[in-house]
Motif scaffolding. Structure first.
Motif, PDB file in Angstrom:
ATOM      1  N   VAL A   5      21.693  -2.947 109.506  1.00 42.33           N
ATOM      2  CA  VAL A   5      22.959  -3.371 110.247  1.00 42.33           C
ATOM      3  C   VAL A   5      24.000  -3.783 109.409  1.00 42.33           C
ATOM      4  CG1 VAL A   5      24.156  -4.357 112.183  1.00 42.33           C
ATOM      5  CG2 VAL A   5      21.798  -3.385 112.357  1.00 42.33           C
ATOM      6  N   TYR A   6      25.120  -3.200 109.090  1.00 38.32           N
ATOM      7  CA  TYR A   6      26.050  -3.942 107.860  1.00 38.32           C
ATOM      8  C   TYR A   6      27.419  -4.321 108.790  1.00 38.32           C
ATOM      9  CZ  TYR A   6      23.048  -0.826 105.033  1.00 38.32           C
ATOM     10  OH  TYR A   6      21.977  -0.625 104.349  1.00 38.32           O
ATOM     11  N   MET A   7      27.711  -5.625 108.518  1.00 37.08           N
ATOM     12  CA  MET A   7      28.975  -6.234 109.203  1.00 37.08           C
ATOM     13  C   MET A   7      30.078  -5.721 108.235  1.00 37.08           C
ATOM     14  SD  MET A   7      29.336  -9.915 110.613  1.00 37.08           S
ATOM     15  CE  MET A   7      30.304 -10.505 109.210  1.00 37.08           C
ATOM     16  N   ILE A   8      31.122  -5.034 108.783  1.00 36.23           N
ATOM     17  CA  ILE A   8      32.178  -4.511 108.117  1.00 36.23           C
ATOM     18  C   ILE A   8      33.559  -4.675 109.024  1.00 36.23           C
ATOM     19  CG2 ILE A   8      33.495  -2.262 107.462  1.00 36.23           C
ATOM     20  CD1 ILE A   8      30.723  -2.573 106.008  1.00 36.23           C
TER      21      ILE A   8
ATOM     22  N   HIS B 243      23.101  -1.758  96.272  1.00 38.79           N
ATOM     23  CA  HIS B 243      23.202  -2.008  94.794  1.00 38.79           C
ATOM     24  C   HIS B 243      24.502  -2.659  94.645  1.00 38.79           C
ATOM     25  CE1 HIS B 243      20.218   1.501  94.023  1.00 38.79           C
ATOM     26  NE2 HIS B 243      19.601   0.297  94.621  1.00 38.79           N
ATOM     27  N   PHE B 244      25.496  -2.522  95.489  1.00 44.30           N
ATOM     28  CA  PHE B 244      26.804  -2.967  95.540  1.00 44.30           C
ATOM     29  C   PHE B 244      26.932  -4.479  96.127  1.00 44.30           C
ATOM     30  CE2 PHE B 244      27.425   1.335  94.077  1.00 44.30           C
ATOM     31  CZ  PHE B 244      28.357   1.050  92.817  1.00 44.30           C
ATOM     32  N   GLY B 245      25.644  -4.904  96.617  1.00 41.75           N
ATOM     33  CA  GLY B 245      25.598  -6.318  97.336  1.00 41.75           C
ATOM     34  C   GLY B 245      25.471  -6.317  98.787  1.00 41.75           C
ATOM     35  N   ALA B 246      25.630  -5.154  99.446  1.00 33.76           N
ATOM     36  CA  ALA B 246      25.464  -5.042 101.021  1.00 33.76           C
ATOM     37  C   ALA B 246      24.226  -5.574 101.380  1.00 33.76           C
ATOM     38  CB  ALA B 246      25.851  -3.568 101.391  1.00 33.76           C
ATOM     39  N   LYS B 247      24.167  -6.347 102.424  1.00 35.32           N
ATOM     40  CA  LYS B 247      22.933  -6.960 103.049  1.00 35.32           C
ATOM     41  C   LYS B 247      23.073  -6.319 104.428  1.00 35.32           C
ATOM     42  CE  LYS B 247      21.924 -10.878 100.580  1.00 35.32           C
ATOM     43  NZ  LYS B 247      22.764 -10.678  99.353  1.00 35.32           N
ATOM     44  N   PRO B 248      21.679  -5.771 104.573  1.00 33.80           N
ATOM     45  CA  PRO B 248      21.593  -5.033 105.902  1.00 33.80           C
ATOM     46  C   PRO B 248      21.176  -5.703 107.148  1.00 33.80           C
ATOM     47  CG  PRO B 248      19.732  -4.431 104.596  1.00 33.80           C
ATOM     48  CD  PRO B 248      20.738  -5.456 103.603  1.00 33.80           C
ATOM     49  N   ASP B 249      21.955  -7.234 107.008  1.00 33.98           N
ATOM     50  CA  ASP B 249      21.288  -8.139 108.075  1.00 33.98           C
ATOM     51  C   ASP B 249      22.084  -8.281 109.309  1.00 33.98           C
ATOM     52  OD1 ASP B 249      23.366  -9.362 106.797  1.00 33.98           O
ATOM     53  OD2 ASP B 249      22.308 -11.179 106.227  1.00 33.98           O
TER      54      ASP B 249
ATOM     55  N   ASP C 187      28.825 -10.232 105.503  1.00 35.82           N
ATOM     56  CA  ASP C 187      30.192  -9.369 105.344  1.00 35.82           C
ATOM     57  C   ASP C 187      29.956  -8.486 104.281  1.00 35.82           C
ATOM     58  OD1 ASP C 187      32.343  -8.240 105.126  1.00 35.82           O
ATOM     59  OD2 ASP C 187      33.612  -9.843 104.862  1.00 35.82           O
ATOM     60  N   ALA C 188      29.682  -7.247 104.771  1.00 40.75           N
ATOM     61  CA  ALA C 188      29.327  -6.105 103.506  1.00 40.75           C
ATOM     62  C   ALA C 188      30.771  -5.326 103.037  1.00 40.75           C
ATOM     63  CB  ALA C 188      28.395  -5.172 104.138  1.00 40.75           C
ATOM     64  N   THR C 189      31.990  -5.704 103.720  1.00 36.75           N
ATOM     65  CA  THR C 189      33.228  -5.106 103.405  1.00 36.75           C
ATOM     66  C   THR C 189      33.314  -4.772 101.821  1.00 36.75           C
ATOM     67  OG1 THR C 189      33.940  -6.246 105.247  1.00 36.75           O
ATOM     68  CG2 THR C 189      35.525  -4.587 104.083  1.00 36.75           C
ATOM     69  N   LEU C 190      33.198  -5.927 101.070  1.00 35.05           N
ATOM     70  CA  LEU C 190      33.495  -5.742  99.424  1.00 35.05           C
ATOM     71  C   LEU C 190      32.558  -4.710  98.890  1.00 35.05           C
ATOM     72  CD1 LEU C 190      34.766  -9.354  98.734  1.00 35.05           C
ATOM     73  CD2 LEU C 190      36.079  -7.420  99.182  1.00 35.05           C
ATOM     74  N   ALA C 191      31.347  -4.849  99.252  1.00 34.79           N
ATOM     75  CA  ALA C 191      30.060  -3.879  98.758  1.00 34.79           C
ATOM     76  C   ALA C 191      30.390  -2.560  99.240  1.00 34.79           C
ATOM     77  CB  ALA C 191      28.961  -4.500  99.312  1.00 34.79           C
TER      78      ALA C 191
ATOM     79  N   VAL D 271      29.509  10.742 102.337  1.00 34.14           N
ATOM     80  CA  VAL D 271      29.041   9.282 102.792  1.00 34.14           C
ATOM     81  C   VAL D 271      27.907   9.658 103.561  1.00 34.14           C
ATOM     82  CG1 VAL D 271      29.731   7.156 103.925  1.00 34.14           C
ATOM     83  CG2 VAL D 271      31.480   8.497 102.460  1.00 34.14           C
ATOM     84  N   ARG D 272      26.644   9.127 103.182  1.00 23.43           N
ATOM     85  CA  ARG D 272      25.544   9.192 104.027  1.00 23.43           C
ATOM     86  C   ARG D 272      25.193   8.174 104.611  1.00 23.43           C
ATOM     87  NH1 ARG D 272      22.977  14.315 103.523  1.00 23.43           N
ATOM     88  NH2 ARG D 272      24.204  15.588 102.186  1.00 23.43           N
ATOM     89  N   ILE D 273      24.943   8.173 105.978  1.00 24.03           N
ATOM     90  CA  ILE D 273      24.864   6.828 106.621  1.00 24.03           C
ATOM     91  C   ILE D 273      23.365   6.950 107.362  1.00 24.03           C
ATOM     92  CG2 ILE D 273      25.592   4.848 108.089  1.00 24.03           C
ATOM     93  CD1 ILE D 273      28.346   6.319 107.687  1.00 24.03           C
ATOM     94  N   ASP D 274      22.451   6.122 107.242  1.00 26.73           N
ATOM     95  CA  ASP D 274      21.116   6.091 107.680  1.00 26.73           C
ATOM     96  C   ASP D 274      21.159   4.764 108.802  1.00 26.73           C
ATOM     97  OD1 ASP D 274      20.072   8.428 107.058  1.00 26.73           O
ATOM     98  OD2 ASP D 274      18.866   7.161 105.450  1.00 26.73           O
ATOM     99  N   GLY D 275      22.182   3.649 108.481  1.00 22.66           N
ATOM    100  CA  GLY D 275      22.257   2.620 109.138  1.00 22.66           C
ATOM    101  C   GLY D 275      23.364   2.515 110.116  1.00 22.66           C
TER     102      GLY D 275
END
Ligand SMILES: *[C@@H]1O[C@H](CO)[C@@H](O)[C@H](O)[C@H]1NC(C)=O
Ligand SMILES: *[C@@H]1O[C@H](CO)[C@@H](O)[C@H](O)[C@H]1NC(C)=O
Ligand SMILES: *[C@@H]1O[C@H](CO)[C@@H](O)[C@H](O)[C@H]1NC(C)=O
Length: 395
Positions: free
Chosen positions: A66-69, A27-33, A37-41, A84-88
């Motif tokens: 998969v999130y690139m950080i 919902h903050f714009g992260a793309k699981p691709d 870059d998902a850092t800002l999200a 912080v719950r991480i399934d990815g």
């Protein structure tokens, strides 16, 4: 559901609180691709969660994918507890350039009441190790770090191929690390599994560590550390130290490792100090119920620590090592000398106790031991061939 909880849940729903506590990074714009870059999200989700004051705690949720950080700092203090719950899977991107010289990849700093549950963190350290191994000028290398954090739970996390130490717990109180898995190649440089320093009340249980450096390394100022049910190897063992590089150093006290297995590791139970003056110490250490499978140095105290034998200080270690107890340590040494006590001439080890230590070399012959500067020693055998040794300076 009882009447009372039913009414409470209605009130909570009316206030809209239940919906407000989860912050999904999507919902903050992260793309699981894996390539955007998902850092800002992630940082935006953190900022929202951290400033929320519902009183019910905030959950940051990372769904499958998969999130690139890039290097990211998650800073407190926060208004409420944070889960912080991480399934990815989080992947570092691109390895060297992203982290620069910040020294961390993911940093949690000044956060109290934090849990990090699940998730795979892949730092893709290979190109960084290549740089290190080629002797070039490389960046500092990035870690996953918890700094000045209290009441922390890290559960079910997998960390692979860190550029540097995988998980650093520095200046923290009351940290539980449970069921983590750390994996890096045997020949990756300085990829310690978990490093604990300047922290008290850290518990590490049911964890599996395969790496290119210490499985767990324990730095100055560590007190009340409990490690239970650890599998180590390949790796350089569970090491207290290296200590005494500096003169003024805080001691290490009350450390226990029990019910653990070392397989094919370079060391098992190691304490290492530089041969230099220092006011630090190591005191009240317990090793209990440990199995060694083909370990090069199952038991070692090395007070002339000097990796690669380059510009060694060649003085006498000021670190005083006392009250170290080895109890029920069994298995095989990959070298003939299974126990090394190379203590400081100016500060001999004292109160070293060995009980039921049975180590063999090549599965057949009893392993030998080497002792230097541990004062008087006694050794006795029971009828069943169990060896009870006490080695210590006369008091
Ligand atoms: C030693 O550490 C353990 C945790 O491993 C803790 O329960 C115990 O209270 C500590 N002992 C002292 C004397 O502080
Ligand atoms: C370390 O270096 C010193 C001096 O250069 C040498 O005398 C010693 O044998 C070396 N030790 C090892 C283990 O290589
Ligand atoms: C020692 O025992 C292990 C397990 O039984 C075996 O795999 C290994 O080959 C043995 N090593 C030697 C040198 O006999």
């Amino acid at each position: 559901m009882g009447k009372c909880t039913y009414f409470i849940s209605i009130i909570v729903s009316l206030l809209g609180i239940v919906e407000a506590v989860t912050y999904n990074v999507i919902h903050f714009g992260a793309k699981p691709d894996g390539k955007t870059d998902a850092t800002l999200a992630f940082l935006a989700a953190w900022t929202s969660a951290c400033s929320s004051s519902s009183g019910w705690g905030s959950t940051i949720y990372v769904p499958m994918g998969v999130y690139m950080i890039k290097a990211a700092e998650f800073r407190g203090p926060c208004n409420d507890r944070i889960d912080v719950r991480i399934d990815g899977t989080l992947v570092a991107a691109p390895p060297i350039e992203a982290s620069g010289n910040s020294g961390y990849w993911i940093l949690f700093i000044k956060v109290d009441r934090l849990s990090v549950i699940g998730g795979t963190l892949d730092a893709k350290g290979a190109s960084f190790w290549e740089c290190r191994n080629s002797g070039q000028n490389c960046p500092t290398g990035a870690r996953i770090t918890f700094n000045w954090a209290n009441d922390v739970l890290i559960d079910g996390l997998t960390s692979i191929n860190s550029q540097q130490m995988h998980l650093v717990i520095n200046s923290c109180n009351n940290v539980m690390v449970h069921n983590v898995k750390i994996i890096a190649p045997e020949l990756s440089p300085n990829t310690d599994g978990i490093h604990v320093q300047s922290s008290t009340g850290v518990i590490i249980t049911e964890s599996e560590i395969q790496t290119g450096d210490d499985c767990i390394s324990i730095g100055p100022g560590t007190t009340n550390l409990l490690m239970d049910n650890i599998q180590c190897g390949p790796g350089h063992g569970v090491s207290i130290g290296s200590l005494g590089r500096n003169f003024n150093e805080v001691g290490v006290q009350n450390v226990t490792l029990r019910n653990s297995i070392f397989s094919g590791s370079e060391n098992g139970l190691r304490i290492k100090t530089w041969a230099r003056p220092s006011n630090g110490f190591v005191r009240n250490i317990q090793y209990q119920n440990i199995v060694m499978n083909n370990v090069e140095n199952p038991i070692i105290i090395d007070q002339n620590y000097c990796p690669n034998n380059l510009s060694c200080p060649a003085q006498s270690s000021g670190i005083k090592i006392e009250e170290v107890r080895y109890e029920n340590i069994k298995g095989t040494s990959a070298t003939q000398v299974g126990m090394i006590f190379d203590c400081s001439p100016s500060n001999p080890c004292s109160g070293i106790t060995l009980q039921d230590v049975q180590l063999t070399y090549m599965n057949t012959t009893k392993a030998l031991s080497f002792c230097n500067n541990i004062g008087a020693s006694t050794k006795s055998s029971s009828k069943r061939g169990v060896h009870n040794w006490f080695i210590g300076a006369r008091r």
